[in-house]
Motif scaffolding. Structure first.
Motif, mmCIF file in Angstrom:
data_model
loop_
_atom_site.group_PDB
_atom_site.id
_atom_site.type_symbol
_atom_site.label_atom_id
_atom_site.label_comp_id
_atom_site.label_asym_id
_atom_site.label_seq_id
_atom_site.Cartn_x
_atom_site.Cartn_y
_atom_site.Cartn_z
ATOM 1 N N PHE A 16 127.887 41.571 57.239
ATOM 2 C CA PHE A 16 126.877 41.450 56.206
ATOM 3 C C PHE A 16 127.513 41.645 54.847
ATOM 4 O O PHE A 16 128.371 42.503 54.668
ATOM 5 C CB PHE A 16 125.761 42.480 56.415
ATOM 6 C CG PHE A 16 124.972 42.246 57.666
ATOM 7 C CD1 PHE A 16 125.260 42.939 58.831
ATOM 8 C CD2 PHE A 16 123.949 41.316 57.681
ATOM 9 C CE1 PHE A 16 124.547 42.706 59.981
ATOM 10 C CE2 PHE A 16 123.227 41.085 58.831
ATOM 11 C CZ PHE A 16 123.530 41.774 59.987
ATOM 12 N N GLU A 38 125.216 41.905 49.127
ATOM 13 C CA GLU A 38 123.893 41.448 48.698
ATOM 14 C C GLU A 38 122.891 41.547 49.841
ATOM 15 O O GLU A 38 121.743 41.946 49.641
ATOM 16 C CB GLU A 38 123.978 40.010 48.179
ATOM 17 C CG GLU A 38 124.746 39.862 46.872
ATOM 18 C CD GLU A 38 124.186 40.745 45.769
ATOM 19 O OE1 GLU A 38 122.953 40.882 45.683
ATOM 20 O OE2 GLU A 38 124.978 41.300 45.000
ATOM 21 N N GLN A 39 123.298 41.175 51.054
ATOM 22 C CA GLN A 39 122.396 41.292 52.194
ATOM 23 C C GLN A 39 122.066 42.754 52.469
ATOM 24 O O GLN A 39 120.922 43.100 52.796
ATOM 25 C CB GLN A 39 123.029 40.643 53.425
ATOM 26 C CG GLN A 39 123.069 39.123 53.349
ATOM 27 C CD GLN A 39 123.865 38.509 54.481
ATOM 28 O OE1 GLN A 39 124.917 39.026 54.876
ATOM 29 N NE2 GLN A 39 123.381 37.410 55.014
ATOM 30 N N GLN A 69 119.533 43.808 49.933
ATOM 31 C CA GLN A 69 118.231 43.184 50.161
ATOM 32 C C GLN A 69 117.465 43.871 51.281
ATOM 33 O O GLN A 69 116.261 44.123 51.165
ATOM 34 C CB GLN A 69 118.422 41.698 50.486
ATOM 35 C CG GLN A 69 118.819 40.860 49.286
ATOM 36 C CD GLN A 69 119.158 39.435 49.657
ATOM 37 O OE1 GLN A 69 119.321 39.101 50.837
ATOM 38 N NE2 GLN A 69 119.253 38.570 48.665
ATOM 39 N N ILE A 70 118.163 44.182 52.374
ATOM 40 C CA ILE A 70 117.494 44.845 53.491
ATOM 41 C C ILE A 70 117.126 46.276 53.118
ATOM 42 O O ILE A 70 116.060 46.777 53.490
ATOM 43 C CB ILE A 70 118.386 44.812 54.749
ATOM 44 C CG1 ILE A 70 118.550 43.364 55.223
ATOM 45 C CG2 ILE A 70 117.799 45.669 55.863
ATOM 46 C CD1 ILE A 70 119.473 43.191 56.423
ATOM 47 N N LEU A 84 114.104 46.033 51.047
ATOM 48 C CA LEU A 84 112.956 45.718 51.896
ATOM 49 C C LEU A 84 112.418 46.981 52.557
ATOM 50 O O LEU A 84 111.198 47.186 52.642
ATOM 51 C CB LEU A 84 113.372 44.700 52.971
ATOM 52 C CG LEU A 84 112.325 44.370 54.044
ATOM 53 C CD1 LEU A 84 111.067 43.791 53.411
ATOM 54 C CD2 LEU A 84 112.919 43.395 55.059
ATOM 55 N N GLU A 134 111.080 40.612 59.293
ATOM 56 C CA GLU A 134 110.777 40.300 57.887
ATOM 57 C C GLU A 134 112.019 39.818 57.149
ATOM 58 O O GLU A 134 111.938 38.938 56.286
ATOM 59 C CB GLU A 134 110.186 41.535 57.199
ATOM 60 C CG GLU A 134 109.654 41.278 55.793
ATOM 61 C CD GLU A 134 108.490 40.304 55.755
ATOM 62 O OE1 GLU A 134 108.275 39.682 54.695
ATOM 63 O OE2 GLU A 134 107.780 40.172 56.781
ATOM 64 N N ALA A 135 113.186 40.398 57.472
ATOM 65 C CA ALA A 135 114.429 39.980 56.821
ATOM 66 C C ALA A 135 114.739 38.516 57.127
ATOM 67 O O ALA A 135 115.161 37.751 56.256
ATOM 68 C CB ALA A 135 115.585 40.870 57.262
ATOM 69 N N ARG A 157 112.157 36.163 55.333
ATOM 70 C CA ARG A 157 112.422 35.992 53.895
ATOM 71 C C ARG A 157 113.740 35.287 53.610
ATOM 72 O O ARG A 157 114.082 35.038 52.453
ATOM 73 C CB ARG A 157 112.409 37.347 53.193
ATOM 74 C CG ARG A 157 111.072 38.058 53.228
ATOM 75 C CD ARG A 157 111.049 39.203 52.243
ATOM 76 N NE ARG A 157 109.873 40.046 52.380
ATOM 77 C CZ ARG A 157 109.570 41.041 51.555
ATOM 78 N NH1 ARG A 157 110.378 41.312 50.535
ATOM 79 N NH2 ARG A 157 108.490 41.771 51.738
ATOM 80 N N MET A 192 116.770 36.467 54.146
ATOM 81 C CA MET A 192 117.858 37.373 53.757
ATOM 82 C C MET A 192 119.068 37.170 54.659
ATOM 83 O O MET A 192 120.214 37.261 54.221
ATOM 84 C CB MET A 192 117.387 38.830 53.834
ATOM 85 C CG MET A 192 116.268 39.174 52.869
ATOM 86 S SD MET A 192 115.690 40.886 53.114
ATOM 87 C CE MET A 192 114.391 40.961 51.879
ATOM 88 N N VAL A 193 118.786 36.947 55.935
ATOM 89 C CA VAL A 193 119.826 36.678 56.930
ATOM 90 C C VAL A 193 119.297 35.590 57.858
ATOM 91 O O VAL A 193 118.090 35.401 57.986
ATOM 92 C CB VAL A 193 120.174 37.934 57.767
ATOM 93 C CG1 VAL A 193 120.853 38.985 56.917
ATOM 94 C CG2 VAL A 193 118.915 38.516 58.408
#
Length: 208
Positions: free
Chosen positions: A123, A126-127, A130-131, A134, A157-158, A161, A163-164
């Protein structure tokens, strides 16, 4: 003519100040994390080099001096100095949350290359952020039927959206090291069922 020459020399001296490096903002806690990373015999050499770059930059060393001492090219030194500088405020926010394990993971993620095709799943910084962000939201704001985040809900949810591309609940649990992320009047990450220690489990982000 003599007077003019002196004035001209004086102007040149004042208009061309000697360049000096602006030290990076690295707190004492962050320095400890970096020192541990640099000294650990299990740290990949690329992370050791990048950790040394940040520590030297924090001490005020110029890019030229760092390239000479670490035998690196200036573009590499500039890249990691700039990457750290853009993340300074976010790293400080993680440190202020009182989660040292999360800070260690964030710093390692920051100093890790972006995902390459065919490489083991990792990861990016940035990921990671983001998580983490979240997990600091209220689940109901995302129409989630839970009062506290669980690894499964966070994973779903990740992905939703973008994110991954994909992430498992177990990976999310390991990603946050099973800790609660506290916010005013709300526990944001529910504790999961304890598992027996896995002797093959790696402690860094590459094991996720």
């Amino acid at each position: 003519m003599v007077v003019y020459g002196k004035e001209n020399e004086k102007k040149e001296n004042t208009s061309m100040p000697h360049p000096s490096a602006i030290p990076l903002k690295v707190s004492s806690v962050q320095q400890e994390v970096l020192q541990h990373l640099v000294r650990s015999s299990t740290s990949p050499q690329r992370l050791v080099r990048r950790g040394k770059i940040i520590l030297a930059a924090a001490a005020g060393a110029s890019n030229t001096k760092i390239t000479q001492e670490l035998h690196l090219d200036q573009e590499t030194v500039r890249l990691w100095r700039d990457r750290w500088r853009t993340a300074e405020s976010r790293l400080q926010a993680i440190e202020d949350s009182g989660k040292p394990k999360l800070l260690s993971q964030a710093i390692e993620a920051l100093l890790t290359d972006k995902q390459r095709p065919g490489a083991p799943t990792t990861f990016t910084f940035e990921q990671f952020m983001q998580i983490l962000a979240l997990a600091c939201e209220k689940p109901e704001a995302s129409d989630r039927p839970v009062s506290t985040w669980t690894p499964r809900e966070l994973a779903d949810e990740a992905v939703k959206r973008g994110m991954v591309e994909q992430i498992s609940p177990r990976t999310v649990e390991r990603f946050l090291k099973g800790e609660r992320v506290a916010a005013p009047s709300q526990a944001l990450l529910a504790h999961s069922t304890p598992r027996r220690p896995d002797p093959t489990r790696r402690a860094d982000l590459h094991g996720l």
